[in-house]
Structure formats: C-alpha cells, structure tokens
Design a protein around this motif. Structure first.
Motif: not given
Length: 417
Positions: A343-348
């Motif tokens: 994805t193009k999203t930082d994830l916890d």
C-alpha cells in the motif's frame, strides 16, 4: 521448504565472476543454465563445465538445459563430458525451452522429443533428475495434454524408467501491454493460481501412474519475473523489473512456491541488456555487471533477505489487508517473518505468532508458529520488513527496506536486538 528453493537464471552476464561475491550473499541453491539461447545454440561443453564450477563455488547446484533444436547427440556428448569425463555428476537436467512460444511446437511434438532425450540422457547417467517441458506459461489446455493426457510424458519408457521427474513452466504475468500498479500488485496471486492448476494436473498424473514417495512428480518454476517487457521510465517507483514492487513480487512468488511444495523457483535473470532499464532489461543488477561498483535492485535484495533468513518449514500467514502479504518459516532455533506492505500508506501493525488474529492495530496479522507472542510495531508505505525471532518468540533482528531506499539503490537496513 525444498533445500533448493531459491533459484536464479545465469543468462551469460558479462564478467560473471564479478557477480559471484554478491550472488553468494543471496544464498541461492540452484542456478539454471538455460533459456532461449541454449535452445538456439547451446553453450560449449567446456564453457558449461566452467559455469558448473562457478555455480558450485557460491554454494548452489546447477540445472543444465539441453537444446531441443540441436541433434540429440549433442545432448549425449554434453552429459557424458560433464558427468562422466569430468566427473562433475550434475544431478539436475532439463529438456528444451518454451516450446509453446517463439517456434510453436505442438504437445505431440514436445512429447516425442522429451521422451527421446530423456532415454538418451538416462542411458549415460541413470542417477539424474529430469525436468520438462519448460513451457512459456501455464497454459492448462497445452499442459494437460502432456501431464497425464493424450501425449503423456509422466509415464515410463521401455526400460521402466520415468521420462521426467519434475514439471517446469515459466511465468511473466505482465508485459503484453502496459499495465497499472494495481494489476502489478495482484501479479503474485495470479502466479499462485497457475501453480494450483499445475498441481492438480500433477496429482492426477501421479494417480494414473501410481507415482508415490520418491517417485512422485515434483515441479519447479524455471523462470519468472513481474514482466517480460518494461514500459515507461522503469524506475524503482514504477512497476517494471527495476521497481521496488518487483522485489516484493519476487519474495511473494518464492513464498507461494514454498507453500505449494516447489522444488525451485528461478528468477530471470541476473544481468541483462547492460542494466540499461530498457524494454527487455529484466536483471537484478542496475548497470553493467562488469562495473566496479554495482547497484542492485529490489529483486536482488528481496531474494537476499529470503535466502539469508528463511529455512526449515514454510508457514503462510494472513492479514486484514489484502494489499499486505505476510509469511514465515520456522526451525527449532528461530522463526522468520516477512511483511510486504504494497500500500501507499504507513501502517501500525499487531502481529501474533500463533493462530489468533490480534484485536488491535490498523494492520492485524498472524503467522502460526505456536508461540503465544504478540508484537506491536509499524511499517512504512511501500516497504518490506523482515522480523527474526528466537525459539521463544523474542525479536532478535529486524531488516527494513522501502521504495525510497530502492530509489537510491541502497541496501536494506538491519537492526539487531
């Protein structure tokens, strides 16, 4: 997992010896001497012998392709020179390359030459393992005629010897036209579906011929890459062979091959077209392999992470996000987990090492090592994280690699605990 799972294709890079140190760091287990060039004009026996010795110098075993387009006597002379005269005893051999592609050969023609070559090779060395037909794709209609079908190559010859030990095919899921990132993200899953279809054919052929145990038909992925033709700029931020995403595709394909019991999965290729990023540059070296300072692409580093850290039993994982892949391996001493954030999203994220899905975290994931351990952490957008745990589930190493690092041709960063 197979002890020869991580494979490469040689494809004659210039100054191959200059790549050996880096190739050794990947811990490859099998390197194929094959491709279209080996069918059109096979490498001389003396050069093949040099390749065999170079391949073994990095701890890998060769698989030698004999040409289907040259006289069968040349294949006989090659195996006699390599295995008997020179005493190298190369165990893995394959017959022909992509008969369903450039100069289309019908399944009937393929069956005839596979059987003839197999008998000739086994007459020289009955101890070898033979793989065929190395098709350009997993075309069920084509392959089903060869694997248990009308032109079956999985039975025995007149001397009671099986014609083949394993089935091989190639997979390049993109390239016939320009493709989107979304299409590229789903590429490994499509290759996995091809594996499933082949396994169904193999299972039926095993039943037909009563092939069980050591005689059961195995399979391998003789060539693969995210595409067979690059489009556009082909930078690490795109979705061609030079892309960060292609590295994640490589790791995912190897994982799916492990999950499906493959003998090997061999990436195409080491260095190609001078590493110039043009349409048919599919290598893992950016720029010429002869360069003093070599730049390596995401496909190289992802295979290196896999080869250095994965062994023992493969364990597939699951997440609550279809665009994030997770899988691992476990031995009595350690467990390794690879997280592919496409994805193009930082994830916890929260990761469990047993069969319980975490209840917290944007990304929730599990890989069942039967360890009642939960880890809370994070991963950047378009990034890969490799996590290594000891036998009690304590994190002892983390390797991080992302699209920004790939754009700078920088190596992954390792943190030890």
């Amino acid at each position: 997992m197979s002890d020869r799972l991580l494979g490469l294709n040689l494809w004659y890079p210039s100054n191959f010896s200059n790549l050996l140190t880096q190739v050794r760091s990947m811990n490859p287990k099998l390197i194929r001497i094959g491709g279209r060039g080996e069918d059109v004009r096979s490498t001389s026996n003396t050069q093949t012998l040099r390749f065999v010795d170079q391949i073994r110098s990095v701890g890998a075993e060769p698989i030698i392709q004999v040409s289907r387009l040259e006289p069968i006597q040349m294949a006989i002379e090659k195996i006699r020179f390599i295995n008997v005269t020179s005493g190298r005893k190369v165990r893995y051999w394959s017959i022909g390359n992509e008969p369903d592609h450039t100069d289309y050969a019908s399944p009937q023609v393929v069956a005839e030459y596979v059987k003839n070559f197999s008998m000739a090779l086994r007459d020289v060395d009955p101890s070898i393992k033979i793989y065929a037909p190395n098709t350009a794709s997993m075309d069920v209609a084509y392959m089903s005629q060869l694997i248990g079908g009308e032109f079956d190559i999985t039975g025995k010859d007149a001397k009671g010897r099986y014609y083949i030990d394993g089935v091989t095919f190639h997979s390049y899921p993109n390239g016939s036209s320009e493709y989107s990132r979304a299409t590229a993200v789903g590429s490994a899953a499509r290759v996995g579906n091809q594996m499933t279809r082949l396994i169904g054919l193999i299972s039926a052929a095993n039943t037909k011929h009563g092939r069980t145990g050591v005689n059961a038909i195995t399979w391998g992925l003789g060539e693969y890459n995210i595409t067979f033709a690059n489009y556009g700029a082909n930078t690490p931020a795109d979705q061609g062979a030079n892309s960060f995403l292609n590295g994640q595709f490589h790791a995912d394909v190897i994982a799916r091959a492990a999950a499906n019991g493959a003998d090997f999965a061999a990436s195409w290729s080491m260095s190609e077209s001078g590493g110039d990023r043009t349409r048919y540059d599919l290598g893992f070296v950016d720029g010429p392999s002869s360069a003093v300072v070599k730049r390596f692409r995401s496909s190289f580093y992802h295979m290196q992470m896999f080869g250095q850290n994965f062994s023992g039993n493969f364990v597939d994982g699951s997440t609550n996000n279809a665009t994030v892949r997770i899988f691992g391996s476990v031995t009595k001493d350690q467990a390794a987990v690879m997280v592919l954030n496409m994805t193009k999203t930082d994830l916890d994220f929260a990761l469990r090492l047993d069969d319980t899905m975490p209840s917290n975290g944007t990304l929730r994931a599990k890989v069942n090592f039967s360890l009642p351990v939960e880890l809370s952490s994070s991963i950047k957008a378009e990034a890969t994280a490799l996590l290594v745990f000891n036998s009690t589930g304590k994190l002892i190493k983390r390797v991080d690699y992302d699209v920004g690092m790939a754009s700078a041709y920088a190596a992954p960063v390792t943190t030890t605990y």
